[in-house]
Scaffold this motif. Structure first.
Motif, PDB file in Angstrom:
ATOM      1  N   ILE A 161      -5.248   5.786   7.441  1.00  0.00           N
ATOM      2  CA  ILE A 161      -5.727   4.495   6.960  1.00  0.00           C
ATOM      3  C   ILE A 161      -5.465   3.499   8.073  1.00  0.00           C
ATOM      4  CG2 ILE A 161      -5.514   2.711   5.190  1.00  0.00           C
ATOM      5  CD1 ILE A 161      -4.485   4.824   3.279  1.00  0.00           C
ATOM      6  N   LEU A 162      -6.528   2.992   8.689  1.00  0.00           N
ATOM      7  CA  LEU A 162      -6.405   2.173   9.894  1.00  0.00           C
ATOM      8  C   LEU A 162      -6.924   0.762   9.653  1.00  0.00           C
ATOM      9  CD1 LEU A 162      -7.853   4.736  12.491  1.00  0.00           C
ATOM     10  CD2 LEU A 162      -5.447   4.389  11.892  1.00  0.00           C
ATOM     11  N   ASP A 163      -6.075  -0.215   9.906  1.00  0.00           N
ATOM     12  CA  ASP A 163      -6.544  -1.595   9.899  1.00  0.00           C
ATOM     13  C   ASP A 163      -7.455  -1.810  11.102  1.00  0.00           C
ATOM     14  OD1 ASP A 163      -6.778  -4.296   9.236  1.00  0.00           O
ATOM     15  OD2 ASP A 163      -5.081  -4.841  10.498  1.00  0.00           O
ATOM     16  N   TRP A 164      -8.520  -2.540  10.925  1.00  0.00           N
ATOM     17  CA  TRP A 164      -9.483  -2.755  12.012  1.00  0.00           C
ATOM     18  C   TRP A 164      -8.833  -3.511  13.168  1.00  0.00           C
ATOM     19  CZ3 TRP A 164     -15.157  -2.228  11.506  1.00  0.00           C
ATOM     20  CH2 TRP A 164     -15.851  -2.631  12.654  1.00  0.00           C
ATOM     21  N   MET A 165      -8.156  -4.628  12.843  1.00  0.00           N
ATOM     22  CA  MET A 165      -7.561  -5.465  13.878  1.00  0.00           C
ATOM     23  C   MET A 165      -6.052  -5.252  13.914  1.00  0.00           C
ATOM     24  SD  MET A 165     -10.137  -6.938  15.221  1.00  0.00           S
ATOM     25  CE  MET A 165      -9.293  -8.165  16.231  1.00  0.00           C
ATOM     26  N   MET A 166      -5.593  -4.625  14.993  1.00  0.00           N
ATOM     27  CA  MET A 166      -4.165  -4.374  15.165  1.00  0.00           C
ATOM     28  C   MET A 166      -3.754  -4.654  16.607  1.00  0.00           C
ATOM     29  SD  MET A 166      -3.324  -0.850  13.075  1.00  0.00           S
ATOM     30  CE  MET A 166      -4.603   0.128  13.871  1.00  0.00           C
ATOM     31  N   PRO A 167      -2.464  -4.912  16.856  1.00  0.00           N
ATOM     32  CA  PRO A 167      -1.993  -5.092  18.231  1.00  0.00           C
ATOM     33  C   PRO A 167      -2.180  -3.825  19.061  1.00  0.00           C
ATOM     34  CG  PRO A 167      -0.362  -5.879  16.635  1.00  0.00           C
ATOM     35  CD  PRO A 167      -1.401  -5.141  15.860  1.00  0.00           C
ATOM     36  N   ARG A 222      -9.227   9.225  -2.562  1.00  0.00           N
ATOM     37  CA  ARG A 222      -9.536  10.490  -3.239  1.00  0.00           C
ATOM     38  C   ARG A 222     -10.898  11.022  -2.821  1.00  0.00           C
ATOM     39  NH1 ARG A 222      -7.053   7.682  -7.669  1.00  0.00           N
ATOM     40  NH2 ARG A 222      -9.111   7.052  -8.415  1.00  0.00           N
ATOM     41  N   ALA A 223     -11.868  10.123  -2.725  1.00  0.00           N
ATOM     42  CA  ALA A 223     -13.212  10.547  -2.347  1.00  0.00           C
ATOM     43  C   ALA A 223     -13.240  11.091  -0.922  1.00  0.00           C
ATOM     44  CB  ALA A 223     -14.186   9.376  -2.481  1.00  0.00           C
ATOM     45  N   THR A 224     -12.526  10.419  -0.014  1.00  0.00           N
ATOM     46  CA  THR A 224     -12.495  10.873   1.385  1.00  0.00           C
ATOM     47  C   THR A 224     -11.837  12.236   1.498  1.00  0.00           C
ATOM     48  OG1 THR A 224     -12.419   8.591   2.199  1.00  0.00           O
ATOM     49  CG2 THR A 224     -11.694  10.311   3.714  1.00  0.00           C
ATOM     50  N   LEU A 225     -10.738  12.424   0.789  1.00  0.00           N
ATOM     51  CA  LEU A 225     -10.042  13.712   0.842  1.00  0.00           C
ATOM     52  C   LEU A 225     -10.884  14.823   0.229  1.00  0.00           C
ATOM     53  CD1 LEU A 225      -6.428  12.535  -0.066  1.00  0.00           C
ATOM     54  CD2 LEU A 225      -7.247  13.322   2.166  1.00  0.00           C
ATOM     55  N   ARG A 226     -11.626  14.514  -0.840  1.00  0.00           N
ATOM     56  CA  ARG A 226     -12.509  15.534  -1.430  1.00  0.00           C
ATOM     57  C   ARG A 226     -13.598  15.936  -0.451  1.00  0.00           C
ATOM     58  NH1 ARG A 226     -12.124  12.445  -6.264  1.00  0.00           N
ATOM     59  NH2 ARG A 226     -14.104  11.436  -5.771  1.00  0.00           N
ATOM     60  N   ARG A 227     -14.155  14.964   0.233  1.00  0.00           N
ATOM     61  CA  ARG A 227     -15.231  15.277   1.189  1.00  0.00           C
ATOM     62  C   ARG A 227     -14.726  16.133   2.336  1.00  0.00           C
ATOM     63  NH1 ARG A 227     -16.800   9.816   0.305  1.00  0.00           N
ATOM     64  NH2 ARG A 227     -15.841   9.159   2.263  1.00  0.00           N
ATOM     65  N   LYS A 250      -8.776  -4.351  -4.386  1.00  0.00           N
ATOM     66  CA  LYS A 250      -7.869  -3.923  -5.443  1.00  0.00           C
ATOM     67  C   LYS A 250      -7.326  -2.546  -5.099  1.00  0.00           C
ATOM     68  CE  LYS A 250     -10.092  -6.526  -9.166  1.00  0.00           C
ATOM     69  NZ  LYS A 250     -10.749  -6.454 -10.502  1.00  0.00           N
ATOM     70  N   MET A 251      -6.078  -2.298  -5.457  1.00  0.00           N
ATOM     71  CA  MET A 251      -5.455  -1.022  -5.123  1.00  0.00           C
ATOM     72  C   MET A 251      -6.184   0.152  -5.773  1.00  0.00           C
ATOM     73  SD  MET A 251      -3.059  -1.321  -2.954  1.00  0.00           S
ATOM     74  CE  MET A 251      -2.043  -2.616  -2.220  1.00  0.00           C
ATOM     75  N   ASP A 252      -6.741  -0.074  -6.967  1.00  0.00           N
ATOM     76  CA  ASP A 252      -7.500   0.991  -7.623  1.00  0.00           C
ATOM     77  C   ASP A 252      -8.700   1.417  -6.785  1.00  0.00           C
ATOM     78  OD1 ASP A 252      -5.773   1.060  -9.720  1.00  0.00           O
ATOM     79  OD2 ASP A 252      -7.035  -0.096 -11.100  1.00  0.00           O
ATOM     80  N   GLU A 253      -9.330   0.439  -6.146  1.00  0.00           N
ATOM     81  CA  GLU A 253     -10.472   0.770  -5.281  1.00  0.00           C
ATOM     82  C   GLU A 253     -10.009   1.583  -4.081  1.00  0.00           C
ATOM     83  OE1 GLU A 253     -13.863  -1.279  -2.375  1.00  0.00           O
ATOM     84  OE2 GLU A 253     -12.394  -2.556  -3.422  1.00  0.00           O
ATOM     85  N   LEU A 254      -8.907   1.169  -3.481  1.00  0.00           N
ATOM     86  CA  LEU A 254      -8.385   1.900  -2.328  1.00  0.00           C
ATOM     87  C   LEU A 254      -8.056   3.339  -2.711  1.00  0.00           C
ATOM     88  CD1 LEU A 254      -7.371   1.980   0.606  1.00  0.00           C
ATOM     89  CD2 LEU A 254      -5.153   1.191  -0.240  1.00  0.00           C
ATOM     90  N   LEU A 255      -7.395   3.531  -3.845  1.00  0.00           N
ATOM     91  CA  LEU A 255      -7.045   4.887  -4.278  1.00  0.00           C
ATOM     92  C   LEU A 255      -8.292   5.725  -4.521  1.00  0.00           C
ATOM     93  CD1 LEU A 255      -4.105   4.102  -6.734  1.00  0.00           C
ATOM     94  CD2 LEU A 255      -3.935   5.163  -4.480  1.00  0.00           C
ATOM     95  N   ALA A 256      -9.317   5.119  -5.097  1.00  0.00           N
ATOM     96  CA  ALA A 256     -10.562   5.858  -5.340  1.00  0.00           C
ATOM     97  C   ALA A 256     -11.218   6.272  -4.028  1.00  0.00           C
ATOM     98  CB  ALA A 256     -11.521   4.999  -6.160  1.00  0.00           C
ATOM     99  N   ILE A 278       0.843  -1.199   0.000  1.00  0.00           N
ATOM    100  CA  ILE A 278       0.000   0.000   0.000  1.00  0.00           C
ATOM    101  C   ILE A 278       0.876   1.248   0.000  1.00  0.00           C
ATOM    102  CG2 ILE A 278      -1.675   1.349   1.327  1.00  0.00           C
ATOM    103  CD1 ILE A 278      -2.842  -1.276   2.340  1.00  0.00           C
ATOM    104  N   SER A 279       1.898   1.249   0.845  1.00  0.00           N
ATOM    105  CA  SER A 279       2.789   2.407   0.939  1.00  0.00           C
ATOM    106  C   SER A 279       3.465   2.677  -0.399  1.00  0.00           C
ATOM    107  CB  SER A 279       3.840   2.166   2.019  1.00  0.00           C
ATOM    108  OG  SER A 279       4.731   3.248   2.117  1.00  0.00           O
ATOM    109  N   TYR A 280       3.904   1.635  -1.068  1.00  0.00           N
ATOM    110  CA  TYR A 280       4.571   1.780  -2.363  1.00  0.00           C
ATOM    111  C   TYR A 280       3.636   2.444  -3.380  1.00  0.00           C
ATOM    112  CZ  TYR A 280       6.505   0.348  -6.869  1.00  0.00           C
ATOM    113  OH  TYR A 280       6.973   0.337  -8.148  1.00  0.00           O
ATOM    114  N   ILE A 281       2.395   1.963  -3.440  1.00  0.00           N
ATOM    115  CA  ILE A 281       1.425   2.516  -4.395  1.00  0.00           C
ATOM    116  C   ILE A 281       1.106   3.968  -4.063  1.00  0.00           C
ATOM    117  CG2 ILE A 281      -0.943   2.346  -5.234  1.00  0.00           C
ATOM    118  CD1 ILE A 281       0.904   0.206  -6.334  1.00  0.00           C
ATOM    119  N   LEU A 282       0.917   4.273  -2.789  1.00  0.00           N
ATOM    120  CA  LEU A 282       0.585   5.645  -2.387  1.00  0.00           C
ATOM    121  C   LEU A 282       1.714   6.614  -2.711  1.00  0.00           C
ATOM    122  CD1 LEU A 282      -1.205   5.154   1.059  1.00  0.00           C
ATOM    123  CD2 LEU A 282      -2.226   5.463  -1.192  1.00  0.00           C
TER     124      LEU A 282
END
Length: 226
Positions: A49-55, A113-118, A104-110, A16-20
């Protein structure tokens, strides 16, 4: 845009970090909920970006605490939970959106973008270094208010140096930011990229903005930092 990525799955987090970073986002990685909470309190982020289940603390707990403390940036949850009740819980806690694993990474990126626009991030983030201005949101560099034409990798190099202005960055750090964590490039590739950028931004070759730290890497010169 500055993003905090909290995910304890190392492979997924690195991917994820690489794609971002390829999309010109500035990314800070953490591997547990407590570190996510501490970082979000200590620094300003446009999106978490927070994973639901984390230590230590779950993504939901981090989200709840930050919203209670007045955090108004975007929060996107990553979750393997697709039950409606779980999704509603996440949204009610203060998350702006969620992505269900696997995705899919495309979904995550979309979704990003939508969250930042809002969140209506309308203020351009600009880092000034003498006659140079690096505009993070519009992904441009200006010299004396005139845009400098840069390739993606040239911009990534300057962005990383500007964000960490005054600090020495190792070759490995810079290569990871530009080419990804699994990069396979030679030192000559980085040096060649630096030479190309210098030609475009320097007005005085004897006082280059980018200083070579022999045996280590590069930094912005101290006398150029404002």
């Amino acid at each position: 845009m500055k993003i905090l990525l909290a995910e304890d799955d190392v492979r997924l987090r690195k991917n994820i970090s690489y794609i971002l970073k390829k999309e010109f986002y500035h990314v800070v990685e953490v591997d547990n909920g407590q570190h996510a909470l501490d970082n979000a309190i200590a620094e300003k982020y446009d999106l978490l970006i927070l994973d639901w289940m984390m230590p230590y603390l779950s993504g939901i707990e981090v989200c709840r605490q930050l919203r209670n403390d007045g955090f108004n940036g975007g929060i996107l949850m990553l979750t393997a939970k697709d039950d409606t009740a779980d999704v509603i819980q996440g949204l009610d806690t203060g998350a702006d959106d969620y992505v269900i694993k696997p995705f899919k990474m495309d979904e995550l990126l979309a979704r990003i973008r939508a969250t930042l626009r809002r969140k209506e991030k309308i203020i351009e983030k600009i880092i000034q270094v003498e006659q140079l201005q690096l505009c993070i949101d519009s992904r441009t560099v200006l010299r004396d208010h005139i845009e400098v034409e840069l390739t993606k990798n040239e911009f990534l190099l300057l962005e990383y140096l500007f964000i960490n202005k005054g600090q020495v960055l190792t070759r490995e750090q810079i290569c990871t930011h530009i080419w990804g964590y699994d990069f396979d490039v030679s030192n000559n590739s980085l040096d060649a990229l630096v030479r190309l950028v210098r030609k475009k931004i320097d007005t005085n070759p004897e006082k280059s903005y980018i200083q070579n730290i022999r045996g280590i890497g590069y930094k912005l010169r101290n006398h150029c930092v404002s």
